[in-house]
Design an enzyme around this catalytic site. Structure first.
Site, mmCIF file in Angstrom:
data_model
loop_
_atom_site.group_PDB
_atom_site.id
_atom_site.type_symbol
_atom_site.label_atom_id
_atom_site.label_comp_id
_atom_site.label_asym_id
_atom_site.label_seq_id
_atom_site.Cartn_x
_atom_site.Cartn_y
_atom_site.Cartn_z
ATOM 1 N N ARG A 46 0.804 -1.214 -0.171
ATOM 2 C CA ARG A 46 0.224 0.015 0.185
ATOM 3 C C ARG A 46 0.751 1.835 0.339
ATOM 4 N NH1 ARG A 46 -2.638 -3.593 2.694
ATOM 5 N NH2 ARG A 46 -5.234 -4.105 2.000
ATOM 6 N N LYS A 66 16.050 -10.465 -4.690
ATOM 7 C CA LYS A 66 15.346 -10.765 -5.970
ATOM 8 C C LYS A 66 14.806 -9.900 -6.936
ATOM 9 C CE LYS A 66 13.529 -14.701 -8.190
ATOM 10 N NZ LYS A 66 11.906 -16.151 -7.720
ATOM 11 N N HIS A 125 -3.504 3.697 -5.758
ATOM 12 C CA HIS A 125 -3.545 2.317 -5.891
ATOM 13 C C HIS A 125 -3.403 1.423 -6.905
ATOM 14 C CE1 HIS A 125 -5.188 0.464 -2.260
ATOM 15 N NE2 HIS A 125 -5.942 -0.554 -2.577
ATOM 16 N N ARG A 128 -0.942 -1.282 -7.140
ATOM 17 C CA ARG A 128 -0.825 -2.325 -6.379
ATOM 18 C C ARG A 128 -1.909 -3.600 -7.456
ATOM 19 N NH1 ARG A 128 -0.950 -4.045 -1.006
ATOM 20 N NH2 ARG A 128 -3.695 -5.284 -0.105
ATOM 21 N N TYR A 164 -11.823 -5.938 -7.053
ATOM 22 C CA TYR A 164 -10.058 -4.472 -6.727
ATOM 23 C C TYR A 164 -9.568 -5.541 -7.713
ATOM 24 C CZ TYR A 164 -6.540 -3.532 -4.480
ATOM 25 O OH TYR A 164 -5.274 -2.621 -3.630
#
Length: 181
Positions: A46, A66, A125, A128, A164
């Site tokens: 977030r 990584k 957002h 994400r 989402y």
């Protein structure tokens, strides 16, 4: 863009648009903001978690080694003239504390216009959600991908995860797209 303490709707950025944004930010020497876009996508954190990161949190860490190799974090650190590792990465030049998510949303609105990004709702957002959609789209087992994303995002159920990352919206749109008169 929503006002402070209001909900902001955001969409995922199609992968071609995400890569375009990274290229253009790099070309414009906007290394700090390129780093934000890379961290936000590659970690699925977030915005509040990303804005609290110091260089020492991400450089030469086993859990991020990584990711660091894939995301170009080390290169951006060098291009930013190797800031103090104990400093916040995204700190305000004026206050010395982390920039706000509202400030970052304003900058992202400028990116959308300047780089002509094909996205309706672009906010902190977005990366994400872009991460989630990328994982889902590239997965051979969509059900397993949804379960893993549900855990990564800490959603209470799979339906929320589908909404989402815009899977539910795509499913609904496909119903209307299938109508032939």
């Amino acid at each position: 863009m929503a006002k402070k303490n209001q909900l902001t709707k955001s969409d995922y950025l199609p992968m071609e648009e995400y890569k375009k944004l990274l290229r253009l930010l790099h070309k414009d020497r906007q290394y700090l903001w390129e780093l934000y876009a890379r961290l936000a996508f590659c970690t699925a954190l977030r915005v509040s978690d990303i804005l609290s990161l110091a260089w020492a949190d991400i450089l030469h860490k086993g859990s991020l080694t990584k990711i660091e190799k894939k995301t170009g974090i080390e290169e951006l650190y060098i291009l930013l003239k190797r800031p103090n590792p104990n400093e916040l990465i995204f700190k305000s030049k004026f206050t010395g504390v982390s920039v706000s998510s509202q400030y970052l949303n304003r900058i992202m609105k400028e990116w959308k216009a300047k780089y002509k990004l094909d996205i309706e709702n672009f906010s902190t957002h977005t990366f994400r959600k872009t991460f989630g959609r990328y994982v889902y789209d590239t997965s051979e087992n969509k059900s397993e991908a949804l379960l893993l994303l549900n855990r990564i995002f800490n959603h209470s159920n799979i339906e929320i995860t589908k909404i989402y990352i815009c899977i539910r919206e795509d499913e609904i749109n496909s119903i209307f797209d299938s109508i032939r008169l």
